[in-house]
Design a protein around this motif. Structure first.
Motif, PDB file in Angstrom:
ATOM      1  N   ASN A  37      -5.924   3.674   3.371  1.00  0.00           N
ATOM      2  CA  ASN A  37      -7.090   2.507   3.308  1.00  0.00           C
ATOM      3  C   ASN A  37      -8.199   2.944   2.109  1.00  0.00           C
ATOM      4  O   ASN A  37      -8.555   2.009   1.812  1.00  0.00           O
ATOM      5  CB  ASN A  37      -7.637   2.324   4.784  1.00  0.00           C
ATOM      6  CG  ASN A  37      -6.488   1.557   5.505  1.00  0.00           C
ATOM      7  OD1 ASN A  37      -5.483   0.895   5.016  1.00  0.00           O
ATOM      8  ND2 ASN A  37      -6.515   1.702   6.761  1.00  0.00           N
ATOM      9  N   LEU A  38      -8.663   4.200   2.609  1.00  0.00           N
ATOM     10  CA  LEU A  38      -9.791   4.547   1.672  1.00  0.00           C
ATOM     11  C   LEU A  38      -9.361   4.315   0.251  1.00  0.00           C
ATOM     12  O   LEU A  38     -10.219   3.966  -0.516  1.00  0.00           O
ATOM     13  CB  LEU A  38      -9.937   6.193   2.016  1.00  0.00           C
ATOM     14  CG  LEU A  38     -11.086   6.933   0.952  1.00  0.00           C
ATOM     15  CD1 LEU A  38     -12.462   6.547   1.477  1.00  0.00           C
ATOM     16  CD2 LEU A  38     -11.174   8.493   1.105  1.00  0.00           C
ATOM     17  N   SER A  91      -7.269   2.500  -0.982  1.00  0.00           N
ATOM     18  CA  SER A  91      -7.201   0.564  -1.117  1.00  0.00           C
ATOM     19  C   SER A  91      -8.578   0.241  -1.430  1.00  0.00           C
ATOM     20  O   SER A  91      -9.022  -0.587  -2.363  1.00  0.00           O
ATOM     21  CB  SER A  91      -6.734   0.117   0.147  1.00  0.00           C
ATOM     22  OG  SER A  91      -5.209   0.152   0.088  1.00  0.00           O
ATOM     23  N   GLN A  92      -9.660   0.801  -0.589  1.00  0.00           N
ATOM     24  CA  GLN A  92     -11.103   0.479  -0.746  1.00  0.00           C
ATOM     25  C   GLN A  92     -11.642   0.722  -2.186  1.00  0.00           C
ATOM     26  O   GLN A  92     -12.357   0.178  -2.657  1.00  0.00           O
ATOM     27  CB  GLN A  92     -11.769   1.016   0.513  1.00  0.00           C
ATOM     28  CG  GLN A  92     -11.574   0.140   1.694  1.00  0.00           C
ATOM     29  CD  GLN A  92     -11.829   0.761   3.031  1.00  0.00           C
ATOM     30  OE1 GLN A  92     -12.685   1.701   2.886  1.00  0.00           O
ATOM     31  NE2 GLN A  92     -11.012   0.546   4.030  1.00  0.00           N
ATOM     32  N   TYR A  93     -11.044   2.049  -2.590  1.00  0.00           N
ATOM     33  CA  TYR A  93     -11.697   2.482  -3.787  1.00  0.00           C
ATOM     34  C   TYR A  93     -11.164   1.352  -5.021  1.00  0.00           C
ATOM     35  O   TYR A  93     -11.931   1.142  -5.949  1.00  0.00           O
ATOM     36  CB  TYR A  93     -11.015   3.721  -4.175  1.00  0.00           C
ATOM     37  CG  TYR A  93     -11.391   4.904  -3.364  1.00  0.00           C
ATOM     38  CD1 TYR A  93     -12.863   5.086  -2.895  1.00  0.00           C
ATOM     39  CD2 TYR A  93     -10.911   6.318  -3.523  1.00  0.00           C
ATOM     40  CE1 TYR A  93     -13.186   6.210  -2.412  1.00  0.00           C
ATOM     41  CE2 TYR A  93     -11.432   7.257  -3.105  1.00  0.00           C
ATOM     42  CZ  TYR A  93     -12.539   7.294  -2.239  1.00  0.00           C
ATOM     43  OH  TYR A  93     -12.873   8.500  -1.814  1.00  0.00           O
ATOM     44  N   VAL A 137     -10.800  -1.659  -4.699  1.00  0.00           N
ATOM     45  CA  VAL A 137     -11.845  -2.630  -4.619  1.00  0.00           C
ATOM     46  C   VAL A 137     -12.822  -2.714  -5.711  1.00  0.00           C
ATOM     47  O   VAL A 137     -13.020  -3.750  -6.615  1.00  0.00           O
ATOM     48  CB  VAL A 137     -12.654  -3.002  -3.184  1.00  0.00           C
ATOM     49  CG1 VAL A 137     -13.514  -4.285  -3.374  1.00  0.00           C
ATOM     50  CG2 VAL A 137     -11.847  -3.071  -2.211  1.00  0.00           C
ATOM     51  N   SER A 161       0.706  -1.242  -0.072  1.00  0.00           N
ATOM     52  CA  SER A 161      -0.085  -0.202   0.019  1.00  0.00           C
ATOM     53  C   SER A 161       0.615   1.555   0.041  1.00  0.00           C
ATOM     54  O   SER A 161       0.410   2.243  -0.044  1.00  0.00           O
ATOM     55  CB  SER A 161      -0.982   0.034   1.242  1.00  0.00           C
ATOM     56  OG  SER A 161      -1.866  -0.924   1.268  1.00  0.00           O
ATOM     57  N   ASN A 167       1.140  -3.085  -9.027  1.00  0.00           N
ATOM     58  CA  ASN A 167       1.458  -4.446  -9.202  1.00  0.00           C
ATOM     59  C   ASN A 167       0.369  -5.190  -8.086  1.00  0.00           C
ATOM     60  O   ASN A 167       0.828  -6.616  -8.047  1.00  0.00           O
ATOM     61  CB  ASN A 167       2.906  -4.543  -8.746  1.00  0.00           C
ATOM     62  CG  ASN A 167       3.224  -4.170  -7.361  1.00  0.00           C
ATOM     63  OD1 ASN A 167       2.525  -3.288  -6.850  1.00  0.00           O
ATOM     64  ND2 ASN A 167       4.295  -4.789  -6.750  1.00  0.00           N
ATOM     65  N   ASP A 168      -0.354  -4.630  -7.507  1.00  0.00           N
ATOM     66  CA  ASP A 168      -1.261  -5.495  -6.458  1.00  0.00           C
ATOM     67  C   ASP A 168      -2.666  -4.712  -6.791  1.00  0.00           C
ATOM     68  O   ASP A 168      -2.878  -3.586  -6.704  1.00  0.00           O
ATOM     69  CB  ASP A 168      -0.819  -5.471  -5.283  1.00  0.00           C
ATOM     70  CG  ASP A 168      -1.708  -6.527  -4.317  1.00  0.00           C
ATOM     71  OD1 ASP A 168      -1.631  -7.774  -4.573  1.00  0.00           O
ATOM     72  OD2 ASP A 168      -2.506  -5.735  -3.714  1.00  0.00           O
ATOM     73  N   SER A 169      -3.784  -5.298  -6.701  1.00  0.00           N
ATOM     74  CA  SER A 169      -4.946  -4.673  -7.019  1.00  0.00           C
ATOM     75  C   SER A 169      -5.325  -3.945  -5.683  1.00  0.00           C
ATOM     76  O   SER A 169      -6.443  -3.283  -5.847  1.00  0.00           O
ATOM     77  CB  SER A 169      -6.018  -5.747  -7.191  1.00  0.00           C
ATOM     78  OG  SER A 169      -6.097  -6.985  -6.236  1.00  0.00           O
ATOM     79  N   LEU A 170      -4.798  -4.478  -4.388  1.00  0.00           N
ATOM     80  CA  LEU A 170      -5.322  -3.811  -3.352  1.00  0.00           C
ATOM     81  C   LEU A 170      -4.216  -2.983  -2.498  1.00  0.00           C
ATOM     82  O   LEU A 170      -4.758  -1.807  -1.903  1.00  0.00           O
ATOM     83  CB  LEU A 170      -6.071  -4.581  -2.158  1.00  0.00           C
ATOM     84  CG  LEU A 170      -7.286  -5.491  -3.087  1.00  0.00           C
ATOM     85  CD1 LEU A 170      -7.934  -6.450  -2.075  1.00  0.00           C
ATOM     86  CD2 LEU A 170      -8.479  -4.361  -3.192  1.00  0.00           C
ATOM     87  N   GLU A 171      -3.088  -3.933  -2.455  1.00  0.00           N
ATOM     88  CA  GLU A 171      -2.112  -3.053  -1.467  1.00  0.00           C
ATOM     89  C   GLU A 171      -0.806  -3.206  -2.363  1.00  0.00           C
ATOM     90  O   GLU A 171      -0.030  -3.815  -2.044  1.00  0.00           O
ATOM     91  CB  GLU A 171      -1.960  -3.891  -0.382  1.00  0.00           C
ATOM     92  CG  GLU A 171      -3.142  -3.840   0.654  1.00  0.00           C
ATOM     93  CD  GLU A 171      -2.874  -4.576   2.013  1.00  0.00           C
ATOM     94  OE1 GLU A 171      -2.051  -5.703   2.052  1.00  0.00           O
ATOM     95  OE2 GLU A 171      -3.449  -4.148   2.967  1.00  0.00           O
ATOM     96  N   SER A 228      -9.981  -2.221  -9.489  1.00  0.00           N
ATOM     97  CA  SER A 228      -8.640  -2.662  -9.545  1.00  0.00           C
ATOM     98  C   SER A 228      -8.324  -3.724 -10.548  1.00  0.00           C
ATOM     99  O   SER A 228      -7.346  -3.853 -11.106  1.00  0.00           O
ATOM    100  CB  SER A 228      -8.191  -3.362  -8.280  1.00  0.00           C
ATOM    101  OG  SER A 228      -8.879  -4.284  -7.867  1.00  0.00           O
ATOM    102  N   ASP A 283      -5.442   6.379   7.269  1.00  0.00           N
ATOM    103  CA  ASP A 283      -6.957   6.205   6.867  1.00  0.00           C
ATOM    104  C   ASP A 283      -7.408   6.508   5.597  1.00  0.00           C
ATOM    105  O   ASP A 283      -8.127   5.739   4.851  1.00  0.00           O
ATOM    106  CB  ASP A 283      -7.806   6.983   7.872  1.00  0.00           C
ATOM    107  CG  ASP A 283      -7.841   6.690   9.410  1.00  0.00           C
ATOM    108  OD1 ASP A 283      -7.558   5.471   9.528  1.00  0.00           O
ATOM    109  OD2 ASP A 283      -8.037   7.390  10.285  1.00  0.00           O
TER     110      ASP A 283
END
Lengths: 268, 874
Positions: B626-627, B629-631, B633, B474, B644-648, B636, B623
């Motif tokens: 994380n927001l 990262s959640q976007y 989802v 992340s 190189n990673d869809s979330l982190e 991604s 925070d």
């Protein structure tokens, strides 16, 4: 009065006729399975009135490096329409992100997402279901089902063979409506009706894109289920291994889970 | 007895000749199995940094080199039914090609927009009817930052279908994909549409296709030119055919060696057979001219036995000169072995082997051919002696002029040399270094035209990528980093050579905007939720609920924050405020953004990278991270070319599309990249520059290094060889005079005609040294030999004998190299011109400046003083 009687008589005849046809149909199906009947059985094995599944996903890249994702899903089927809520447990950055999908009778899904960092529920409309689910080799559509239902595609039995020591029907399915895949070939365990292997082909119906293989087929809660599955994308060498850690089926499930209110508050 | 001897010798000759011809024919038949790789990548060592960067980028973000099909409408716009239908059709066709990983076009791209209650991901193109086209137009405008210049040109006349092959494909797979694409494009017959193919894979493939075809054309042309030289020199069919046969045999054997040892046929190694034809001709000329000269002395019929003994004598006398001349030429080739560029080493080794083969061929095959040709004896009366002496008269006039220049021209020659030296010193820094593969092609070729059009209308087809590695999951979603990334984006786009910078930024901003429509302000503090577990109780909602551990106060989340916009009208206040913010020079779309943002119309206030935690009801940077990262989802799956990673993700990729890929532009861009990230990258993070143009840049540096190393290497080897030969280091230095002139000629010509120092032209200097020094050796050894006999008239004799040989030799080499101008590749054409120039410079200087120096300074290695002393003592 007469009319009423007549109506009743017709109805009785109709019901009897239907029953006869159904029985003949069932016998015929039993004697000589068709592609569609096999795929229907696969669907029946997969779905129940309710389910709770605890899933661990391992995303494995071509070098063998792994990343873990953990999700839990609850689903409730009523009148053949399924509602699903998915909660992301890991990675930490997306913990408690919740996803609600409600299948509509008119076709398509209503989808809502709750992002904990945003603190709000948002409706999302995606006509595209071909996007990767959490970076895995499964698309959002694959997560719902990896095989076409009887009515969604033309299913043909290609051959019978033994696959991974199990007797199998090899069924080719060509979707009726344009879909993410032009064709799938499914190896169905001819006794347990579990998909043992699925090959996903591109829109030209000849380029093999992905292969799903099932391992550890077990009887969980009275139904046959692949406890582990691996989806491999051939072009990238990337794989996703799914493991079902816990599962429950056909148990009483509070419908309040499948509401925007639960999505937003995490409370029933 | 003697007759039997002759017979058995003839049998052996025939067997050796047939065996050699069979071997040569066999070797030549392997031409089809040569492994051709025209890419400039083969020139760079596999362990170099740019390769490992590109490998990581390919592994983590997919393939780098895209094939781009451009579709241009002659009349009207792309945004009409027919062109759009064609794009839909082509996208499908290209997607179905085996080995294609991803196809991107207007037809299959997703569009993010803000719906009534949240985010909508829809197809950019929903149909080709009027209503769908209107919708498409509005979607394209609403997110022009992403679409314009990438999928469609600003004037809507050109659209692209971008095809990315799978990684790890072998060359033949890529070639097959390209062939399919070419044939699909060729089968299009809509008169309103024209198609273009651009991108690095296309350029490479075009070079590959032309490479073998080029040598098939060049070799006969060069052979023909040598044939002309041979004919002019000997005026006899045998004089032409015999040396040519020996040359063709050695050149064919080299092709065989390349095929058998799987030596890649690159831009450099392809030149070896052609070079051998040219360079090797000198040895044959020496042997043949001696033979012809000897028999011209006879006036009566020469018996076969006599012919055999003449041939024997000629070979014995020429063995050492031919071997020494070959050794210095091979030295020039061997110097390439010190080059950091792999194919140059191979080139050096192959050419050196080739030179040895040419020597063997001259000393072995030519005598066999002579013996077989003149097996019945020779009638010297058939030689036209009269014409020869006439020509000799002409030559003598030239020699007299040269001799006069050498003995009396000290001052003019010195002035000329100094001017040339100064001109070269001034010119060298202005020589452009750079190997841009597109520059290999004629500017009028389709490929260059297509690429130019593409650079003008779209964002350019050159690619440079920057991979930023934050090391921990992340990290690259850190709002502060993203903010800097946006600044980087803006800064780089201000550079002229940069067409566009593609990053994840527009996607995050867009999702942030759509997720925050109708939401001001964030009043509620978001509370920590406990770890969720549906299986925690097993009751599934009928015993206790999973959220029950939260107390009521914590679980309250403001539900009333979805407010309607207070007003549908833009206030003057908002306009004045927006103007105040962007000032009089601001752009219209920025102004509109500020006005809309003031009312959060369509979430415009949130069209940003979230950097202020408070604005989002959050507390910490984490925070916010994380927001984001959640976007991801939500979207991604479509962003794997950026993260190189869809979330982190730990790494993010920035792609710079370049409209100018000249070395100067690339150096400037690369400097700006390092300046920016050296300043703004957090401690412990790293960045690496990759992409096709990074390879060009690395190659450019290597070519310069290679040039310097091979130049010094060749000079050193030649100096040592000549010093050893004359047992005097001064002789070594003097022998470098023609070489110095050759180099000055090459470099001043390069500066004068704007010829780049690239992977081909940089081969030249060392070769010019190896070949040029031969003239000095010939001349100096002749002087040494003759100075012992007739010191006063030594020079005149040297001109008449060796001088003539040097002129023929230089002329044949120069003429042979001039054949390279028939190449399809510009650098090879330039090499031909430069080589011809260098041969003229070294040839002329070895007959003017070199004798002038020898005459004026009378160096001791020639033994002149010794002679004088000897005479005086007499």
């Amino acid at each position: 009065m007469t009319m009423h009687h007549k109506n009743i008589r017709y109805r009785v005849v109709l019901v009897l006729l239907l029953a006869v046809f159904t029985i003949i149909g069932l016998i015929a199906a039993d004697q000589e399975p068709t592609g569609a009947s096999i795929m229907q059985k696969v669907t029946n094995t997969q779905t129940g009135t309710s389910s709770a599944i605890d899933i661990r996903m391992l995303l494995i890249d071509s070098k063998g490096e792994e990343k873990e994702r953990r999700i839990q899903t609850l689903s409730l089927t009523d009148n053949e329409l399924t509602k699903t809520i998915t909660v992301f447990l890991t990675p930490a950055s997306v913990r408690n992100t919740r996803f609600l999908t409600i299948e509509k009778a008119s076709g398509g899904d209503d989808q809502w997402i709750y992002l904990p960092a945003l603190g709000k529920v948002k409706r999302i409309a995606a006509t595209e279901t071909g996007g990767s689910f959490m970076g895995s080799d499964f698309t959002y559509a694959d997560m719902a089902s990896t095989s076409y239902e009887a009515a969604e595609a033309t299913h043909t039995i290609v051959r019978q063979e033994t696959y991974a020591t199990r007797p199998s029907h090899v069924v080719e399915s060509i979707p009726l409506k344009s879909s993410d895949y032009g064709k799938t070939i499914t190896w169905v365990d001819s006794e347990r009706y579990v998909a043992l292997r699925v090959e996903f082909y591109g829109s030209d119906a000849s380029t093999l894109l992905k292969i799903l293989t099932s391992e550890s087929v077990e009887n969980m809660e009275g139904r046959w289920l692949a406890r582990k599955m691996t989806m491999q994308t051939l072009s990238t060498g990337h794989r996703t291994a799914i493991e079902i850690l816990q599962a429950k089926f056909n148990m009483p499930l509070n419908p309040s889970y499948f509401t925007v209110s639960f999505l937003e508050t995490g409370r029933l | 007895m003697e007759r039997d001897d002759m017979k058995s010798r003839r049998t052996i000759d025939i067997i050796v000749l047939l065996a050699t011809i069979l071997l040569a024919a066999g070797s030549l038949s392997l031409i089809g199995s040569l492994y051709v790789d025209s890419s400039t990548e083969v020139f760079i060592p596999q362990d170099s940094e740019v390769f490992s960067t590109n490998r990581i980028i390919e592994e983590e973000f997919g393939t780098l080199d895209a094939i781009i099909v451009g579709i241009t409408v002659r009349y009207g716009s792309i945004l009409e039914t027919e062109p759009l239908q064609k794009i839909v059709e082509l996208t499908k066709v290209f997607e179905s090609i085996d080995g294609v990983q991803r196809v991107t076009s207007l037809a299959n791209s997703d569009h993010i927009s803000g719906g009534e209650q949240g985010m909508e991901v829809v197809s950019l193109l929903t149909g080709t009817d009027a209503a769908s086209i209107t919708a498409l137009q509005s979607r394209l405008n609403s997110w022009h930052q992403v679409y314009q210049g990438t999928l469609i040109s600003e004037n809507s006349r050109l659209a692209t279908v971008i095809i990315q092959p799978e990684t790890n494909l072998i060359a033949t797979d890529i070639e097959r994909i390209l062939d399919t694409i070419r044939s699909v494009v060729a089968s299009q017959n809509d008169p309103n549409l024209s198609f273009s193919l651009v991108g690095l894979p296309i350029v490479k493939s075009e070079i590959n296709r032309s490479l073998v075809a080029d040598i098939v054309v060049l070799a006969p042309i060069v052979a023909l030119l040598i044939l002309i030289v041979l004919f002019l020199s000997f005026k006899r069919l045998a004089g032409v055919l015999i040396p040519l046969t020996s040359l063709i045999i050695s050149a064919s054997l080299i092709v065989g060696i390349m095929a058998i040892f799987h030596i890649t046929f690159t831009m450099a190694t392809m030149l070896v057979p052609v070079l051998l034809l040219i360079v090797g001709s000198a040895y044959g000329i020496h042997v043949m001219s001696h033979f012809m000269e000897t028999i011209s002395k006879y006036s009566t019929f020469i018996e076969p036995e006599e012919v055999v003994s003449i041939i024997h004598n000629v070979i014995t006398h020429n063995r050492i000169p031919v071997i020494m001349a070959g050794a210095t030429t091979a030295a020039g080739f061997i110097a390439q072995f010190a080059s950091p560029l792999g194919p140059f080493k191979t080139f050096g080794l192959l050419s050196a082997i080739g030179v040895v083969l040419s020597q063997i061929s001259s000393l072995l095959i030519i005598p066999i051919l002579l013996r077989l040709t003149y097996r019945h004896g020779i009638d010297p009366t058939r030689l036209n002696v009269r014409r020869k002496s006439e020509k000799k008269g002409n030559m003598n006039r030239i020699f007299l002029l040269l001799e006069k220049t050498a003995t009396k021209g000290f001052i003019p020659l010195s002035i000329f040399s100094i001017i040339l030296l100064l001109a070269t010193i001034i010119a060298v820094p202005s020589i452009d270094v750079g190997t841009n593969m597109l520059d290999f092609f004629n500017p009028n070729s389709q490929l260059v035209k297509d690429t130019t059009v593409f650079s003008d209308r779209m964002n350019g087809s050159g690619m440079l990528t920057v991979m930023v590695d934050g090391k921990v999951p992340s990290s690259v979603l850190d709002p502060e980093f993203l903010h800097n990334l946006e600044r980087f984006n803006m800064h780089m786009e201000e550079l002229d050579a940069v067409g566009k910078v593609q990053t994840i930024i527009p996607y995050i901003k867009k999702i942030n905007q759509t997720m925050n429509q109708n939401t001001i302000p964030y009043a509620a503090k978001i509370m920590e939720e406990p770890d969720f577990d549906f299986f925690g109780t097993g009751g599934f909602g009928f015993d206790s609920d999973p959220g029950s551990s939260l107390d009521d106060a914590e679980s309250i989340i403001q539900l009333s924050n979805e407010e309607q916009n207070s007003s549908q009208f833009v206030s003057f206040e908002a306009i004045a405020k927006a103007y105040g913010e962007i000032g009089p020079t601001g752009k219209l779309d920025e102004f509109v953004h500020h006005v809309l943002a003031s009312e959060n119309y369509n979430g415009e206030a949130f069209h940003e990278i979230p950097t202020e935690a408070a604005k989002y009801g959050l507390q910490t940077e984490e925070d916010l991270q994380n927001l984001i990262s959640q976007y991801l989802v939500l979207y991604s799956g479509n962003l794997n070319m950026f993260i190189n990673d869809s979330l982190e993700p730990t790494k993010t990729l920035i792609t710079l599309q370049l409209s100018d890929v000249s070395t100067m532009a690339l150096r400037n861009i690369s400097l700006e990249i390092s300046k920016f990230w050296n300043r703004y990258l957090p401690h412990g993070w790293t960045y690496e520059v990759g992409g096709g143009e990074a390879i060009s840049l690395t190659l450019t540096d290597l070519v310069t290094r290679s040039q310097i190393i091979s130049l010094i290497g060749a000079l050193l080897i030649v100096w040592i060889l000549v010093s050893f030969m004359f047992q005097s280091p001064v002789a070594g230095l003097v022998s470098l005079i023609p070489v110095a002139f050759a180099l000055m000629g090459i470099f001043s010509c390069m500066a004068l005609f704007g010829i780049h120092l690239d992977i081909i032209t940089s081969l030249l200097a060392a070769l010019a040294i190896g070949i040029g020094v031969d003239y000095a050796i010939h001349f100096m050894s002749a002087c040494k030999r003759l100075s012992c006999e007739t010191a006063d008239h030594g020079l005149a004799t040297v001109y008449r004998t060796t001088g003539r040989a040097i002129i023929i030799n230089a002329a044949s080499v120069a003429l042979g190299f001039s054949g390279l101008i028939f190449s399809r590749f510009i650098p090879i054409q330039q090499m031909g011109i430069l080589f011809t120039v260098s041969m003229v410079f070294s040839g002329v200087s070895s007959l003017t400046v070199l004798p002038m120096v020898l005459n004026r300074f009378k160096p001791s290695f020639l033994g002149i003083e010794t002679t004088t002393t000897r005479r005086a003592s007499k």
